[in-house]
Design a protein around this motif. Structure first.
Motif, mmCIF file in Angstrom:
data_model
loop_
_atom_site.group_PDB
_atom_site.id
_atom_site.type_symbol
_atom_site.label_atom_id
_atom_site.label_comp_id
_atom_site.label_asym_id
_atom_site.label_seq_id
_atom_site.Cartn_x
_atom_site.Cartn_y
_atom_site.Cartn_z
ATOM 1 N N LYS A 237 0.879 -1.179 0.156
ATOM 2 C CA LYS A 237 -0.014 0.048 -0.063
ATOM 3 C C LYS A 237 0.891 1.138 -0.136
ATOM 4 N N LYS A 238 1.978 1.197 0.936
ATOM 5 C CA LYS A 238 2.713 2.531 0.944
ATOM 6 C C LYS A 238 3.464 2.687 -0.319
ATOM 7 N N GLN A 239 4.042 1.551 -1.093
ATOM 8 C CA GLN A 239 4.728 1.974 -2.216
ATOM 9 C C GLN A 239 3.586 2.389 -3.478
ATOM 10 N N ILE A 240 2.548 1.874 -3.337
ATOM 11 C CA ILE A 240 1.602 2.336 -4.251
ATOM 12 C C ILE A 240 1.328 3.797 -4.271
ATOM 13 N N VAL A 241 0.927 4.255 -3.115
ATOM 14 C CA VAL A 241 0.792 5.703 -2.693
ATOM 15 C C VAL A 241 2.248 6.616 -2.871
ATOM 16 N N GLU A 242 3.256 5.973 -2.581
ATOM 17 C CA GLU A 242 4.370 6.667 -2.924
ATOM 18 C C GLU A 242 4.690 6.973 -4.327
ATOM 19 N N CYS A 243 4.228 5.864 -5.135
ATOM 20 C CA CYS A 243 4.410 5.969 -6.659
ATOM 21 C C CYS A 243 3.355 6.952 -7.457
ATOM 22 N N ASN A 244 2.748 7.474 -6.669
ATOM 23 C CA ASN A 244 1.695 8.588 -6.789
ATOM 24 C C ASN A 244 0.576 8.133 -7.775
ATOM 25 N N ALA A 245 0.086 6.955 -7.475
ATOM 26 C CA ALA A 245 -0.921 6.348 -7.909
ATOM 27 C C ALA A 245 -2.268 7.199 -7.736
ATOM 28 N N LEU A 246 -2.504 7.747 -6.588
ATOM 29 C CA LEU A 246 -3.766 8.022 -6.273
ATOM 30 C C LEU A 246 -4.345 9.218 -7.189
ATOM 31 N N PRO A 247 -3.693 10.039 -7.857
ATOM 32 C CA PRO A 247 -4.225 10.954 -8.865
ATOM 33 C C PRO A 247 -4.944 10.482 -9.905
ATOM 34 N N THR A 248 -4.026 9.324 -10.408
ATOM 35 C CA THR A 248 -4.523 8.643 -11.840
ATOM 36 C C THR A 248 -5.865 7.856 -11.350
ATOM 37 N N LEU A 249 -5.759 7.092 -10.184
ATOM 38 C CA LEU A 249 -6.955 6.386 -9.711
ATOM 39 C C LEU A 249 -8.343 7.035 -9.635
ATOM 40 N N ILE A 250 -8.118 8.250 -9.139
ATOM 41 C CA ILE A 250 -9.041 8.950 -8.876
ATOM 42 C C ILE A 250 -9.772 9.343 -10.204
ATOM 43 N N LEU A 251 -8.802 9.757 -11.184
ATOM 44 C CA LEU A 251 -9.520 10.124 -12.547
ATOM 45 C C LEU A 251 -10.268 8.975 -13.111
ATOM 46 N N MET A 252 -9.585 7.840 -12.763
ATOM 47 C CA MET A 252 -10.147 6.491 -13.421
ATOM 48 C C MET A 252 -11.706 6.217 -12.676
ATOM 49 N N LEU A 253 -11.739 6.686 -11.768
ATOM 50 C CA LEU A 253 -13.106 6.597 -11.131
ATOM 51 C C LEU A 253 -14.153 7.333 -11.779
ATOM 52 N N ARG A 254 -14.000 8.438 -12.516
ATOM 53 C CA ARG A 254 -14.798 9.085 -13.461
ATOM 54 C C ARG A 254 -14.824 8.509 -14.740
ATOM 55 N N SER A 255 -14.462 7.490 -15.148
ATOM 56 C CA SER A 255 -14.192 6.939 -16.583
ATOM 57 C C SER A 255 -15.651 6.367 -16.844
ATOM 58 N N GLU A 256 -15.875 6.495 -18.285
ATOM 59 C CA GLU A 256 -17.292 5.925 -18.905
ATOM 60 C C GLU A 256 -17.056 4.613 -18.820
ATOM 61 N N ASP A 257 -15.761 3.959 -18.786
ATOM 62 C CA ASP A 257 -15.781 2.660 -18.971
ATOM 63 C C ASP A 257 -15.965 1.951 -17.401
ATOM 64 N N ALA A 258 -16.838 1.089 -17.303
ATOM 65 C CA ALA A 258 -17.470 0.357 -15.955
ATOM 66 C C ALA A 258 -16.362 -0.462 -15.643
ATOM 67 N N ALA A 259 -15.575 -1.199 -16.366
ATOM 68 C CA ALA A 259 -14.710 -2.107 -15.934
ATOM 69 C C ALA A 259 -13.389 -1.300 -15.438
ATOM 70 N N ILE A 260 -13.238 -0.065 -15.655
ATOM 71 C CA ILE A 260 -11.781 0.772 -15.357
ATOM 72 C C ILE A 260 -12.379 1.213 -13.810
ATOM 73 N N HIS A 261 -13.651 1.906 -13.928
ATOM 74 C CA HIS A 261 -13.957 2.548 -12.749
ATOM 75 C C HIS A 261 -14.269 1.473 -11.369
ATOM 76 N N TYR A 262 -14.526 0.215 -11.842
ATOM 77 C CA TYR A 262 -14.804 -0.944 -10.965
ATOM 78 C C TYR A 262 -13.570 -1.125 -10.318
ATOM 79 N N GLU A 263 -12.413 -1.370 -11.191
ATOM 80 C CA GLU A 263 -11.130 -1.887 -10.587
ATOM 81 C C GLU A 263 -10.334 -0.776 -9.900
ATOM 82 N N ALA A 264 -10.836 0.577 -10.280
ATOM 83 C CA ALA A 264 -10.118 1.758 -9.465
ATOM 84 C C ALA A 264 -10.752 1.900 -8.227
#
Length: 711
Positions: A237-264
């Motif tokens: 968890k710590k490394q994922i956050v340190e690699c700056n994944a959060l901004p991209t994951l939050i953008l993926m939450l708004r994706s129109e692709d259901a498979a993407i926002h489900y995984e995000a």
């Protein structure tokens, strides 16, 4: 209160299965040209299956070269093994036939194949992709995960994630990356050591980098891998956050692709689980509103994950609870409570349960229509769903504005009648009822009494039933005598619905037991004359005896002074105009010697042990001679023998001898034992018979000042 979050492992396993089914379809579409490859049907013999698998393994072992023919054969072999691995029963055979080392070897292309020779372009990355796909299918079974890792798969899979940096064939590269990410997901699923190995092999930074890849299928696959790696692994968890994944994951939450926002949303959910610091970072990064938006997604899995994540956000942070409600989460969560999907209902109840523990949210959830669906879920046969609903209702019951609404819709009866699966749920419901009981005073009570007067008959009865169980003794007269609550409860006994009869019966029993305690029975009313107890030594003693009774032809010696002080019946006998006034010997007919002797012993001592064998005859004698104290002792003894079979007879006995305490004991027994008595054909007649006395009893006992009941 113990409230456990839902189990994510089962959900993840189901999602993994669905993902693989989708992968099968895509594999078939991408490799249409390979459909002529020999295929073994699931019902073919084991011998033929083993022969086919070994043949494909042999091909893989003999084709690790850069020649066009070998590459084509290796590609077909990985495809055949992937098709066979669709069947869980075949996976073990594939592993036993030595496919794992051969597939792991082909995760890496032969050295000479790395040149961009035009003859090899059509196979570039294809064999590696097929090998990764087959290994991912084999890794679905946990018992094979370590074997695949021990064969050296992880470094090669991580290396495949780098293929996009220097590639000539983007479609093939995309497929290889995606299959590698899926294989990592399956290998690390429920295997903490492998999750750590992925991190030490450098896989996490590559996966985070690929979240921004242009291909949506790759984004989905790498998010799925990060989701698995983050589950219950703090260092990952710590490394994922340190690699700056959060901004991209939050953008993926708004994706129109259901498979993407489900995984995000799944990745974020696993990052914040049991990690308060990461939860704060996720909220600061702006995840709250897009997560709330997913509650209205067309993808039920994303809705479920979003509800779970909101429940995690709301776990301990009161401000966050309020913000979630303010941003519009409650209406979609309540809609989810009514979904045909059990998982959606469970997750929404979980989230609402967490939100309902904040006082600012409780009235809002109830006013938005949350009470009725939550009460319906109490009847669920799913233990987690039942518990989450009970926990939410516990929170809502803390707000006085919700109490009347909860009672109006029959919430108290629902909670009392529920069959709860787990002990924590039973404890939660008990605390909810206790919390409601504590609210029944002041404005809340006034509101309920008003409803009991002016509402429709259904609501009136529900209020009366609830108040019978929840009100304090000090309020009983105002509710049930002054405001007609008693008539509502008594009326239930004569309805045709067994459920309503039962509710009324148990409510009246509760009301009576709170108002007074019949056992031990009240003492007899004090005699207007001083009591004279000569003592046990003078019972049937001729010493100083001045009157003799003839019982069954035998003499019983007595003393007038003691008898005169004992009851009005003896005073009338000796001081009135009866013939016994001056008689020396008085004959007493229709009474046995042992009964008379016990009655006289009570007169001489003020106490006596009454056993069941003699109690009814002694009661008759005590009633005849107006010995109220002795009557009470007899009634108490007889009451211990009341049963379903004889309660009707016992009630008639109480009427014959005006035995008030016995009559009241019969009434309480009839109310308490509704389930058994209602099966008897004479039950309706019995209720009609006792109802007038029941009304008198409750009117008297409820009208008494409360302090009279205090010791």
């Amino acid at each position: 209160m113990d409230h456990r979050p839902p189990n994510q492992t089962t959900t993840a396993r189901r999602s993994l299965k669905r993902k693989l089914e989708q992968e099968f379809k895509e594999q078939q579409q991408e490799q249409e040209s390979d459909r002529k490859v020999p295929f073994i049907e699931p019902d073919d013999s084991h011998k033929d299956l083993v022969r086919e698998v070994r043949a494909q393994v042999q091909i893989l072992e003999s084709t690790f070269s850069s020649s066009e023919a070998d590459r084509a054969d290796a590609k077909r072999a990985t495809h055949v093994l992937s098709e066979l691995a669709k069947n869980d029963e075949v996976v073990d055979v594939i592993v036993e036939c030595g496919a794992v080392p051969a597939l792991v070897r082909h995760l890496k292309a032969p050295v000479s194949a790395k040149n961009c020779d035009s003859r090899l372009r059509q196979y570039e990355h294809e064999v590696e992709k097929g090998s990764a796909f087959a290994l991912g299918l084999l890794a679905v079974k946990p018992e094979h995960q370590q074997l695949i890792v021990d064969a050296g798969a992880l470094p090669n899979l991580v290396d495949l994630l780098k293929r996009h940096k220097n590639s000539c064939n983007s479609r093939a590269v995309n497929g290889a990356i995606r299959r590698a990410a899926d294989a990592i997901t399956n290998l690390a699923h429920e295997h903490s050591r492998i999750k750590t190995l992925v991190r030490t092999e450098g896989g996490i930074p590559l996966l985070v980098e690929l979240l921004e890849f242009y291909d949506a299928k790759v984004q989905r696959a790498v998010a799925g891998a990060l989701r698995t790696l983050a589950f219950k692994n703090d260092e990952n968890k710590k490394q994922i956050v340190e690699c700056n994944a959060l901004p991209t994951l939050i953008l993926m939450l708004r994706s129109e692709d259901a498979a993407i926002h489900y995984e995000a949303v799944g990745v974020i959910g696993n990052l914040v689980h049991s990690s308060p610091n990461i939860k704060k970072e996720v909220l600061l990064a702006g995840a709250l509103q897009p997560v709330i938006g997913l509650l209205s997604s067309c993808c039920s899995e994303s809705q479920r994950e979003a509800a779970l994540l909101l429940g995690q956000f709301a776990a301990a942070d009161s401000d966050c609870k309020v913000h979630i409600v303010q941003r519009g989460a409650v209406p979609p969560l309540i809609m989810m409570l009514q979904s045909p999907d059990a998982q959606l209902r469970e997750m929404s109840a979980f989230a609402l349960g967490r939100l309902a523990q904040d006082t600012h949210n409780q009235a809002g959830i109830a006013n938005s229509g949350g009470l009725v669906p939550l009460l319906k879920l109490i009847d669920s046969k799913n233990g987690s769903l039942q518990h989450n609903s009970a926990f939410a209702l516990y929170g809502l019951a803390d707000n006085e504005d919700n109490v009347a609404d909860l009672i109006k819709i029959g919430g108290v009866q629902k909670l009392q009648d529920g069959e709860f699966i787990a002990q924590p749920t039973k404890d939660c419901v008990a605390k909810t009822l206790k919390r409601l009981e504590e609210k029944i005073h002041g404005p809340v009570l006034n509101h309920l009494v008003y409803l009991m007067r002016v509402s429709n008959s259904t609501v009136q009865r529900r209020v009366a039933l609830a108040l019978a169980h929840l009100c304090t003794p000090i309020d009983q007269k105002a509710i049930f005598i002054d405001n007609n609550g008693l008539d509502l409860l008594l009326g239930l006994l004569e309805l045709t619905s067994p459920k309503q009869q039962r509710d009324g019966s148990l409510a009246l029993h509760k009301l009576a037991t709170k108002a007074t305690s019949l056992f031990p029975m009240d003492a007899a009313p004090p005699s207007p004359y001083p009591q004279v107890y000569l003592g046990d030594q003078y019972v049937n003693n001729p010493t100083l005896s001045d009157v003799t009774f003839l019982i069954e032809g035998k003499r019983f010696y007595a003393h007038r002074i003691c008898l005169l002080a004992s009851s009005d019946a003896f005073r009338a006998m000796f001081d009135g105009g009866y013939k016994e006034r001056n008689a020396k010997d008085i004959e007493i007919p229709n009474i046995r010697w042992d009964v008379f002797e016990l009655m006289m012993r009570f007169i001489y001592t003020g106490s006596v042990d009454v056993n069941l064998d003699i109690a009814q005859d002694l009661l008759r004698a005590a009633d005849q001679y107006l010995l109220e104290g002795l009557k009470r002792l007899c009634e108490y003894t007889i009451a211990q023998d009341i049963s379903v079979e004889n309660v009707s007879i016992m009630y008639e006995l109480s009427e014959a001898f005006n035995a008030l305490s016995l009559r009241q004991a019969c009434i309480l027994f009839i109310l308490e034992q509704f389930d058994e008595l209602s099966k008897r054909p004479w039950y309706p007649r019995l209720i009609t018979q006792i109802k007038p006395e029941m009304r008198r009893f409750f009117t008297n006992v409820l009208a008494r000042p409360v302090q009279d009941d205090l010791p």
